[in-house]
Scaffold this motif. Structure first.
Motif, PDB file in Angstrom:
ATOM      1  N   ILE A 394      -1.754  20.117  -4.152  1.00  0.00           N
ATOM      2  CA  ILE A 394      -1.463  18.993  -3.262  1.00  0.00           C
ATOM      3  C   ILE A 394       0.033  18.715  -3.175  1.00  0.00           C
ATOM      4  N   GLU A 395       0.736  18.788  -4.288  1.00  0.00           N
ATOM      5  CA  GLU A 395       2.167  18.503  -4.269  1.00  0.00           C
ATOM      6  C   GLU A 395       2.925  19.530  -3.425  1.00  0.00           C
ATOM      7  N   SER A 396       2.496  20.782  -3.500  1.00  0.00           N
ATOM      8  CA  SER A 396       3.113  21.820  -2.676  1.00  0.00           C
ATOM      9  C   SER A 396       2.836  21.560  -1.198  1.00  0.00           C
ATOM     10  N   LEU A 397       1.611  21.121  -0.910  1.00  0.00           N
ATOM     11  CA  LEU A 397       1.232  20.791   0.467  1.00  0.00           C
ATOM     12  C   LEU A 397       2.090  19.639   0.992  1.00  0.00           C
ATOM     13  N   GLN A 398       2.272  18.615   0.170  1.00  0.00           N
ATOM     14  CA  GLN A 398       3.066  17.466   0.595  1.00  0.00           C
ATOM     15  C   GLN A 398       4.532  17.837   0.793  1.00  0.00           C
ATOM     16  N   ARG A 399       5.055  18.715  -0.064  1.00  0.00           N
ATOM     17  CA  ARG A 399       6.449  19.158   0.108  1.00  0.00           C
ATOM     18  C   ARG A 399       6.620  19.902   1.425  1.00  0.00           C
ATOM     19  N   ARG A 400       5.639  20.739   1.767  1.00  0.00           N
ATOM     20  CA  ARG A 400       5.718  21.475   3.023  1.00  0.00           C
ATOM     21  C   ARG A 400       5.731  20.511   4.214  1.00  0.00           C
ATOM     22  N   CYS A 401       4.921  19.460   4.114  1.00  0.00           N
ATOM     23  CA  CYS A 401       4.880  18.463   5.187  1.00  0.00           C
ATOM     24  C   CYS A 401       6.191  17.675   5.254  1.00  0.00           C
ATOM     25  N   THR A 402       6.744  17.341   4.090  1.00  0.00           N
ATOM     26  CA  THR A 402       8.002  16.595   4.049  1.00  0.00           C
ATOM     27  C   THR A 402       9.126  17.395   4.695  1.00  0.00           C
ATOM     28  N   GLU A 403       9.140  18.692   4.450  1.00  0.00           N
ATOM     29  CA  GLU A 403      10.160  19.554   5.060  1.00  0.00           C
ATOM     30  C   GLU A 403      10.058  19.533   6.576  1.00  0.00           C
ATOM     31  N   LYS A 404       8.860  19.261   7.087  1.00  0.00           N
ATOM     32  CA  LYS A 404       8.668  19.165   8.537  1.00  0.00           C
ATOM     33  C   LYS A 404       8.686  17.708   9.006  1.00  0.00           C
ATOM     34  N   ASN A 435      -1.641  20.958  12.067  1.00  0.00           N
ATOM     35  CA  ASN A 435      -1.143  22.338  12.139  1.00  0.00           C
ATOM     36  C   ASN A 435      -0.328  22.703  10.898  1.00  0.00           C
ATOM     37  N   ILE A 436       0.494  21.759  10.429  1.00  0.00           N
ATOM     38  CA  ILE A 436       1.302  22.018   9.236  1.00  0.00           C
ATOM     39  C   ILE A 436       0.415  22.153   8.004  1.00  0.00           C
ATOM     40  N   MET A 437      -0.564  21.250   7.881  1.00  0.00           N
ATOM     41  CA  MET A 437      -1.410  21.235   6.694  1.00  0.00           C
ATOM     42  C   MET A 437      -2.389  22.408   6.646  1.00  0.00           C
ATOM     43  N   THR A 438      -2.722  22.955   7.798  1.00  0.00           N
ATOM     44  CA  THR A 438      -3.729  24.026   7.839  1.00  0.00           C
ATOM     45  C   THR A 438      -3.157  25.377   8.220  1.00  0.00           C
ATOM     46  N   GLU A 439      -1.842  25.473   8.316  1.00  0.00           N
ATOM     47  CA  GLU A 439      -1.252  26.736   8.742  1.00  0.00           C
ATOM     48  C   GLU A 439      -1.611  27.866   7.788  1.00  0.00           C
TER      49      GLU A 439
END
Length: 445
Positions: A394-404, A435-439
Motif C-alpha cells: 500500500i505504501e508503494s501504491l500511495q507513493r506512486r499516486c503522490t508522484e502523480k 488508471n494510476i492505481m491499476t496501471e
C-alpha cells in the motif's frame, strides 16, 4: 530597549526585576541546567523588506506540489463559496474576545445564536452549545455529560468502529475522571449489537458511544439501539461528520440523547489538519449538563431583538468543582465560518454536495474493484468513504499516486486502504486516479 517590538524600557525591566527579587533576566532561568541551555546563534535570516518577504514565500509556494485529495478519515476536502472568507472578516463579527459584554458584542452573539440554531436543526436535537475545540474533544465531553447525568454508573461503552483518534482522546479524559471505558466489538466493520447487549446487561453503564457513518465509512443501522440503551438507564451518544447529516438520518431520529462530531466538513479548509470545530447538541433535558455557553435571544427595553449569553456553566462563572467543563474556547471564528457557509449553501446546497460525494465514492469503488487486486473490504452500505483490501504494498501504491499529484487515501493496516470522495472531485480526476492505481494490472472481464 532590548527588542524593537517590546514595549518595556530598560527602566521598566529593572523595576520588575527588583520587585521579584532577582538581578537579571538570566536569573529567571537559574533552575535550568547549563548543559541543556541553547547557547548558539539562532538560525534566522537577515531582515528583509516586504517585497523580499513576498518573493520568498512565493518561491516556497512554487516548490509545494498541491495534491488532489482522495483521503478523509475525519478531514475532508469540501467546497466553500468564496464569499465566506470575505464575510468572516467583517468588523461586527470578527473578534478574538469572548462576548461577555452584550452591549458591544451583538454581532458575535448574533452569529453564535444562528450557529446554534443551524446545528440544532442539522442534528434534529433541541439545543446546541456554542461549539467545541474539535470532534474528538466534543465526544469526550459528551462522555463526561453521560457520567455526570448518571447517578451511580461509572462505565461508558464505546464502539470499536469510531475514529481511533477520537477513542484515544475519550480514554485520556476518562482516565483522570475515574470513568471506565469499555469498547464494543466490531463485526464486519460495524458495531456488534450482540456484544453491546451483553455489556449493557452487566449494568453500571452511563452511556453508549457510536459513530455514523463510522470510521470505515459504513452507514450503520441503529434501529432499536436507543431503546436498548435507555432500558439500562444509559444515554446514547452519536458522533457524526456534520456534512453527512444533510441526507442521512439525524441523531435525533435514531433516538440519541447527545449528538457530537467534527464540523470541518462544513466548508472549513483542511489546513494540514486544523483548526476544525466540534459541535455538541443534546435534548432539552440535558441542557444543564451541556459544557460551554449558550446564546439566547431576547428583547431590549425598546422592544428590539437582542442577544445575550443565556447559559454559561463554565469554571469561569461558577465554582470550579461545579463546572461542567474546563473548556475555555468556543472556536468562535470557526463557528462564524460554519454559520456563513450553512447560510450560503442552504439545505439544497448541502444536500447536493452530499449526493455528489456519495455518487463519486461509489463510482470510484466500482472502477477499482474491476482490478483483481482490489476488493471492497466490508459488504456494508457506505457513504462517501470506503475501505478496500489491496494485494500489494500500500505504501508503494500511495507513493506512486503522490508522484502523480494524488493523495490516495489513508492506510488502515497492511492490506487495507481507505478512500474518500467529496463533491470537489470530478469524474476525470477519479478516472485518472484509477488508471494510476491499476496501471500494469490485468482487468477483470
Amino acid at each position: 530597549m532590548m527588542y524593537k517590538y517590546f514595549p518595556h524600557t530598560d527602566d521598566d525591566i529593572a523595576q520588575m526585576l527588583e520587585k521579584i527579587g532577582v538581578s537579571s533576566l538570566d536569573d529567571l532561568y537559574a533552575d535550568v541546567p547549563e548543559c541543556i541551555r541553547f547557547r548558539q546563534a539562532y538560525n534566522l535570516p537577515e531582515a528583509m523588506s516586504e517585497v523580499e518577504i513576498r518573493q520568498m514565500f512565493a518561491q516556497m509556494a512554487r516548490e509545494c506540489q498541491p495534491l488532489t485529495v482522495f483521503a478523509g478519515a475525519g478531514v475532508y476536502d469540501h467546497y466553500a463559496p468564496s464569499v465566506v472568507k470575505d464575510l468572516i472578516g467583517r468588523e461586527e463579527f470578527l473578534t478574538s474576545y469572548t462576548p461577555y459584554q452584550a452591549e458591544i458584542s451583538q454581532g458575535t452573539l448574533h452569529y453564535i445564536f444562528e450557529y446554534q440554531s443551524m446545528m440544532a436543526e442539522l442534528t434534529g436535537m433541541d439545543v446546541s452549545n456554542a461549539s467545541m475545540y474539535d470532534g474528538a474533544t466534543a465526544t469526550a465531553e459528551a462522555v463526561m455529560m453521560a457520567f455526570h447525568a448518571a447517578k451511580k454508573a461509572t462505565k461508558v461503552l464505546v464502539s470499536e468502529t469510531i475514529d481511533p483518534k477520537t477513542l484515544r482522546v475519550v480514554q485520556t479524559y476518562a482516565k483522570y475522571h475515574d470513568i471506565s471505558i469499555e469498547t464494543i466489538a466490531a463485526k464486519d466493520g460495524a458495531t456488534d449489537r450482540d456484544d453491546l447487549r451483553q455489556k449493557l446487561a452487566q449494568g453500571g453503564v452511563a452511556g453508549v458511544v457510536v459513530q455514523q457513518p463510522n470510521y470505515y465509512g459504513i452507514v450503520e443501522d441503529y434501529s432499536g439501539l436507543a431503546e436498548e440503551t435507555h432500558q439500562e438507564k444509559a444515554l446514547l451518544i452519536i458522533n457524526s461528520i456534520a456534512a453527512d447529516l444533510a441526507i442521512l438520518k439525524t441523531p435525533r431520529e435514531w433516538g440519541a440523547d447527545i449528538a457530537v462530531g467534527e464540523g470541518q466538513s462544513l466548508g472549513i479548509p483542511m489546513s494540514f489538519g486544523g483548526p476544525g470545530i466540534g459541535y455538541m447538541c443534546c435534548t432539552e433535558k440535558l441542557i444543564r449538563k451541556l459544557p460551554g455557553r449558550i446564546v439566547g435571544m431576547t428583547r431590549d427595553n425598546r422592544g428590539q431583538r437582542a442577544f445575550v449569553l443565556t447559559l454559561q456553566a463554565r469554571e469561569q462563572h461558577i465554582r470550579r468543582q461545579k463546572a461542567t467543563s474546563n473548556i475555555c474556547s468556543n472556536q468562535s471564528l470557526m463557528a462564524l465560518y460554519v454559520t456563513i457557509y450553512l447560510s450560503v449553501m442552504g439545505k439544497e446546497g448541502l444536500k447536493e454536495a452530499a449526493e455528489l460525494s456519495y455518487a463519486g465514492a461509489h463510482y470510484l469503488c466500482e472502477c477499482l474493484v474491476k482490478d483483481p487486486r482490489f476488493t471492497l473490504k466490508y459488504q456494508q452500505p457506505y457513504f462517501n468513504e470506503f475501505c478496500v483490501t489491496y494485494e500489494g504494498d500500500i505504501e508503494s501504491l500511495q507513493r506512486r499516486c503522490t508522484e502523480k499529484c494524488f493523495m490516495a487515501g489513508v492506510k488502515v493496516d497492511e492490506h487495507t486502504l481507505m478512500l474518500a470522495v467529496t463533491e470537489q472531485r470530478t469524474k476525470e480526476e477519479i478516472d485518472e486516479l484509477v488508471n494510476i492505481m491499476t496501471e500494469t494490472s490485468p482487468q477483470k472481464a
